[in-house]
Scaffold this motif. Structure first.
Motif, short mmCIF file in Angstrom:
data_model
loop_
_atom_site.label_atom_id
_atom_site.label_comp_id
_atom_site.label_asym_id
_atom_site.label_seq_id
_atom_site.Cartn_x
_atom_site.Cartn_y
_atom_site.Cartn_z
N GLU A 1 6.25 75.12 20.78
CA GLU A 1 5.01 74.34 20.55
C GLU A 1 5.30 72.85 20.44
N THR A 2 6.49 72.52 19.93
CA THR A 2 6.76 71.11 19.66
C THR A 2 7.92 70.63 20.52
N LEU B 1 3.00 60.60 15.13
CA LEU B 1 2.83 61.97 14.63
C LEU B 1 1.76 62.63 15.48
N HIS B 2 2.09 63.80 16.00
CA HIS B 2 1.20 64.39 17.00
C HIS B 2 -0.07 64.98 16.37
N PHE B 3 -1.21 64.64 16.96
CA PHE B 3 -2.49 65.01 16.33
C PHE B 3 -2.70 66.52 16.24
N TYR B 4 -2.17 67.28 17.20
CA TYR B 4 -2.44 68.72 17.21
C TYR B 4 -1.37 69.50 16.43
N THR B 5 -0.12 69.25 16.77
CA THR B 5 0.93 70.06 16.14
C THR B 5 1.36 69.52 14.78
N GLY B 6 1.05 68.26 14.50
CA GLY B 6 1.50 67.67 13.24
C GLY B 6 2.97 67.27 13.29
N GLN B 7 3.58 67.32 14.47
CA GLN B 7 4.99 66.93 14.59
C GLN B 7 5.17 65.43 14.42
N LEU B 8 6.09 65.07 13.54
CA LEU B 8 6.44 63.66 13.35
C LEU B 8 7.62 63.35 14.26
N PHE B 9 7.44 62.37 15.12
CA PHE B 9 8.53 62.05 16.05
C PHE B 9 9.52 61.10 15.40
N ASN B 10 10.73 61.20 15.85
CA ASN B 10 11.78 60.34 15.31
C ASN B 10 11.68 58.96 15.98
N VAL C 1 -0.55 84.64 10.39
CA VAL C 1 -0.79 83.20 10.46
C VAL C 1 0.54 82.52 10.76
N ASN C 2 0.54 81.73 11.80
CA ASN C 2 1.75 80.96 12.16
C ASN C 2 1.56 79.51 11.83
N ILE C 3 2.60 78.88 11.36
CA ILE C 3 2.54 77.42 11.19
C ILE C 3 3.31 76.83 12.36
N ILE C 4 2.61 76.13 13.23
CA ILE C 4 3.33 75.57 14.40
C ILE C 4 3.93 74.20 14.10
N THR C 5 3.51 73.58 13.00
CA THR C 5 4.09 72.30 12.60
C THR C 5 5.55 72.55 12.21
N PRO C 6 6.45 71.63 12.59
CA PRO C 6 7.86 71.87 12.25
C PRO C 6 8.06 72.08 10.75
#
Ligand SMILES: Cc1ncc(COP(=O)(O)O)c(C=O)c1O
Length: 492
Positions: free
Chosen positions: A217-218, A243-252, A408-413
């Motif tokens: 996902e990320t 930080l990605h709006f859908y997955t909530g991933q914070l990029f380095n 329920v899955n959490i797709i955010t890292p």
């Protein structure tokens, strides 16, 4: 600027030698939850754990600075399921932050001034209108990690993105691509497409989209860095979300910036979901440019005044492509001699006079940030979101599938360094019913296609008890949704 603090992450590396954005907390959230439970001699999911976490939260009083919506005022509420006088579970600061109580006062100050003295308001008072935006710039520096000359408060986010790209994206026959995430926010995607078109470039060839690996996902940092390494010579601009709006991933961001610049690219970030959410050090990281909105974690209200950053290294070399009178030095602006004296740096990118009513709401919110500090907010946020993750995993993870129908899955890292407040949840059943049932119970969150429900506990105004209550409402919403799905499938 945060750069002065002792443990600020100039170029912090972890044990694997990777550039990271901020040091990790000494204790992982799940361990904090377990430790408190064992002190209280109760199960980690017990309400007493939430209450103890709130007791120990030094930021809890900031909730009083905001209006928290009541159950009875939410349009989709079902009053047979909730107590109408209770406060709603507002987990939507990732979309629209709550209203600081001082907004009204500040608006009234400017409305009064306007009523009483008309145009004299341009020059007097707490926020002389002519420099309304500048009066609050100092409150933004710590939040984005930049000095005042590197920040402008103006326009809306996408407008700022366009203005910045007009100056930073200067394609040549060899270097003509813009690199971005495959599923960037639509407005960013369209902005980039239209900028490429403006230069007569072929979108397929020039818009370099990075996708997550098959089945993931990320995005992996190593994959982003590999594309930069392999294709960097043809990339003019890297434009990522912080930080990605859908997955909530914070990029380095520091690692992407460093890698991009090493290949000669200019590197910018859309910080819509990062600003006010995670610690930012734009100046130290050497980011070339950035932009953000103020209605999400910055609580400035819908359509609030957006921000832009241009690193001071570009102050005299990268100029605005489109100019207006507010880009002209203030000292001579009103000479009206039509001889442009451009303000160096991002403040030269301002075109129009600042919208003072929008300044007021942002002012009210930024004052709260100044008191709370981003460092302390982030510390609380890590624990708050970690507690939410712990509770979700406890109740709904895959290994509970035997007893519970819905997974329920959490797709955010799950790594703290790779996320902010938000968790994005996906489900083994369609989200439509789950979302409806949550709304009926006064949980304010949102759903996003294809299959995600975003929940964001915000450290400024959410409590650990909010998370506890959310979990109970979530259990009941899922039960109802499952029943509805069964009824629907029998009926059809
Ligand atoms: C990542 C991102 N980019 C751009 C936008 C668009 O912002 P605006 O309507 O303020 O231009 C949003 C809005 O939510 C966003 O989340």
């Amino acid at each position: 600027m945060n750069s002065e603090s002792a443990d600020s992450p100039k170029e912090v590396s972890n044990t694997r030698g990777e550039l990271i954005m901020e040091p990790s907390p000494l204790e992982l959230p799940a361990n904090t939850v377990r430790r408190i439970a064992s002190e209280l001699r109760c199960h980690p999911t017990d309400e007493r754990v939430a209450l103890r976490l709130d007791e120990e939260d030094k930021l809890r009083h900031f909730r009083e600075c905001f209006y928290i919506p009541k159950m009875q005022d939410l349009p989709p509420i079902d009053l047979s399921l909730v107590n109408k006088d209770e406060e709603a579970i507002y987990f939507l600061g990732n979309s629209l932050g709550l209203q600081p109580k001082m907004v009204k006062t500040y608006l009234e100050e400017e409305l009064d001034k306007w009523a009483k003295m008309g145009a004299y308001g341009h020059d007097v008072g707490k926020r002389p209108w002519i420099i309304g935006d500048e009066t609050i710039l100092g409150l933004m520096t710590d939040i984005v990690g930049a000095n005042e000359k590197e920040i402008a408060l103006m326009n809306g986010l996408t407008v700022n993105l366009h203005l910045l790209l007009l100056s930073f994206f200067k394609p040549t026959p060899k270097r003509y691509k813009i690199l971005l995430e495959a599923k960037a926010f639509p407005s960013d995607h369209y902005a980039i497409e239209s900028q490429l078109q403006l230069h007569g470039l072929n979108i397929e060839k020039s818009m370099r989209l990075i996708k997550p690996r098959e089945g993931e996902e990320t995005l992996r940092l190593e994959d982003i860095l590999e594309v930069i390494e392999n294709e960097g010579d043809s990339i003019a601009v890297i434009l990522f979300s912080g930080l990605h709006f859908y997955t909530g991933q914070l990029f380095n961001m520091p690692a992407i910036t460093k890698a991009g610049q090493a290949k000669g690219c200019l590197v910018g970030f859309d910080l819509a979901h990062a600003v006010g959410n995670v610690e930012l050090h734009l100046h130290e990281w050497g980011v070339d440019f950035a932009c953000w909105c103020s209605y999400k974690y910055l609580n400035a209200g819908a359509g609030g005044l957006a921000g832009a950053f241009v690193h001071e290294k570009h102050a005299y070399t990268i100029k605005p492509a489109l100019v207006g009178w507010f880009g002209h030095e203030l000292s001579t602006r009103f000479k009206m001699d039509n001889k442009l004296q451009l303000i160096p740096g991002v403040n030269g990118f301002r075109i129009s006079n600042p919208p003072i009513l929008l300044v007021c709401s942002l002012h009210a919110s930024l004052e709260i940030f100044r008191q709370a500090t981003m460092k302390a907010l982030r510390r609380k946020s890590i624990l708050l979101t970690g507690y939410l993750e712990y509770m979700i995993k406890h109740h709904f993870s895959q290994d509970k599938a035997e007893t519970k129908k819905t997974v329920v899955n959490i797709i955010t890292p799950s790594r703290i360094e790779d996320r902010g407040c938000q968790l994005t949840l996906t489900f083994s059943i369609p989200i439509k019913y789950i979302f409806q049932e949550l709304e009926k119970r006064g949980v304010v969150c949102d759903k996003r296609d294809p299959n995600g429900i975003r929940v964001a506990p915000v450290p400024l105004y959410n409590s650990f008890h909010d998370v506890y209550k959310f979990i109970n409402l979530f259990i009941s919403a899922l039960d109802s949704a499952e029943t509805k799905i069964v009824e629907f499938s029998i009926a059809t």
